[in-house]
Design an enzyme around this catalytic site. Structure first.
Site, PDB file in Angstrom:
ATOM      1  CD  GLU A   1      -4.142  -1.234  -0.496  1.00  0.00           C
ATOM      2  OE1 GLU A   1      -3.308  -0.487   0.059  1.00  0.00           O
ATOM      3  OE2 GLU A   1      -3.840  -2.030  -1.395  1.00  0.00           O
TER       4      GLU A   1
ATOM      5  CB  CYS B   1      -4.040  -3.977   2.991  1.00  0.00           C
ATOM      6  SG  CYS B   1      -2.979  -2.538   3.246  1.00  0.00           S
TER       7      CYS B   1
HETATM    8  N1  THU Z   1       1.609  -0.246  -0.807  1.00  0.00           N
HETATM    9  C1  THU Z   1       0.307   0.114  -0.663  1.00  0.00           C
HETATM   10  O1  THU Z   1      -0.001   1.306  -0.458  1.00  0.00           O
HETATM   11  N2  THU Z   1      -0.635  -0.849  -0.741  1.00  0.00           N
HETATM   12  C2  THU Z   1      -0.368  -2.170  -0.918  1.00  0.00           C
HETATM   13  O2  THU Z   1      -1.279  -2.982  -0.859  1.00  0.00           O
HETATM   14  C3  THU Z   1       0.987  -2.619  -1.176  1.00  0.00           C
HETATM   15  C4  THU Z   1       2.046  -1.606  -1.057  1.00  0.00           C
HETATM   16  C5  THU Z   1       2.644   0.784  -0.715  1.00  0.00           C
HETATM   17  C6  THU Z   1       3.580   0.638   0.455  1.00  0.00           C
HETATM   18  C7  THU Z   1       4.771   1.413  -0.011  1.00  0.00           C
HETATM   19  O3  THU Z   1       4.548   2.796   0.282  1.00  0.00           O
HETATM   20  C8  THU Z   1       4.742   1.248  -1.530  1.00  0.00           C
HETATM   21  O4  THU Z   1       3.459   0.755  -1.860  1.00  0.00           O
HETATM   22  C9  THU Z   1       5.795   0.314  -2.073  1.00  0.00           C
HETATM   23  O5  THU Z   1       5.774  -0.878  -1.433  1.00  0.00           O
END
Ligand code: THU
Length: 157
Positions: free
Chosen positions: A75, A115
């Site tokens: 995000e 985020c």
């Molecule tokens: N992650 C995201 O990209 N967005 C979120 O809102 C929550 C978590 C990612 C971070 C990490 O690379 C993976 O998901 C596992 O936590």
């Protein structure tokens, strides 16, 4: 002391045909964006797609790093890139999707707290509500305002 109740509005759909056309396209862009995620540590791939006020779609995905805190969620990757490329355009809507084990998650994935705070600021810059579409393969959830995801978010006065 008195008590207050905060109500958030969450909409739910079984599949993307219940969304308007532009949002269907936004969600499929988020699903597509999961493919570019760099996730050697979690193997959990998140994609985000942002639609700007001129209709252009900007995507991002999570980028991990051996020094774990240095990675970034999908995000924020998408939003920061969108704002860096189009500083004078407003964010209109955002879609989020994820895949695990090679398939889109059945349930929606919700943005993390950090985020949400960044999304709130994008909404503030836009000056109007930003719709957030959180898409799973079997369930899609939508809020019409980032404030529904982060009641009592931080704002400087
Ligand atoms: N992650 C995201 O990209 N967005 C979120 O809102 C929550 C978590 C990612 C971070 C990490 O690379 C993976 O998901 C596992 O936590």
């Amino acid at each position: 002391m008195n008590s207050q109740t905060i109500i958030i509005n969450l909409f739910e759909a079984n599949d993307s045909t219940e969304l308007e056309k532009a949002d269907q396209e936004l969600l499929s862009s988020a699903v597509q964006a999961t493919l570019g995620a760099y996730t050697p540590y979690s193997h959990f791939k998140v994609g985000a797609a942002v639609r700007m006020s001129n209709g252009i779609i900007v995507t991002g995905n999570n980028q991990e790093n051996a020094a774990y805190p240095s990675g970034l969620c999908a995000e924020r990757t998408a939003l920061f890139y969108a704002h860096s490329q189009y500083p004078h355009l407003a964010v209109e809507a955002m879609a989020i999707a994820a895949q695990s084990g090679g398939a889109q998650t059945a349930d929606p994935v919700y943005p993390c707290g950090a985020c949400r705070q960044v999304m709130l600021e994008s909404q503030k810059r836009a000056g109007k509500p930003v719709r957030v579409i959180m898409g799973g393969a079997q369930k899609i959830q939508v809020v019409e305002n980032v404030g529904d995801l982060l009641p009592l978010g931080f704002e400087e006065f």
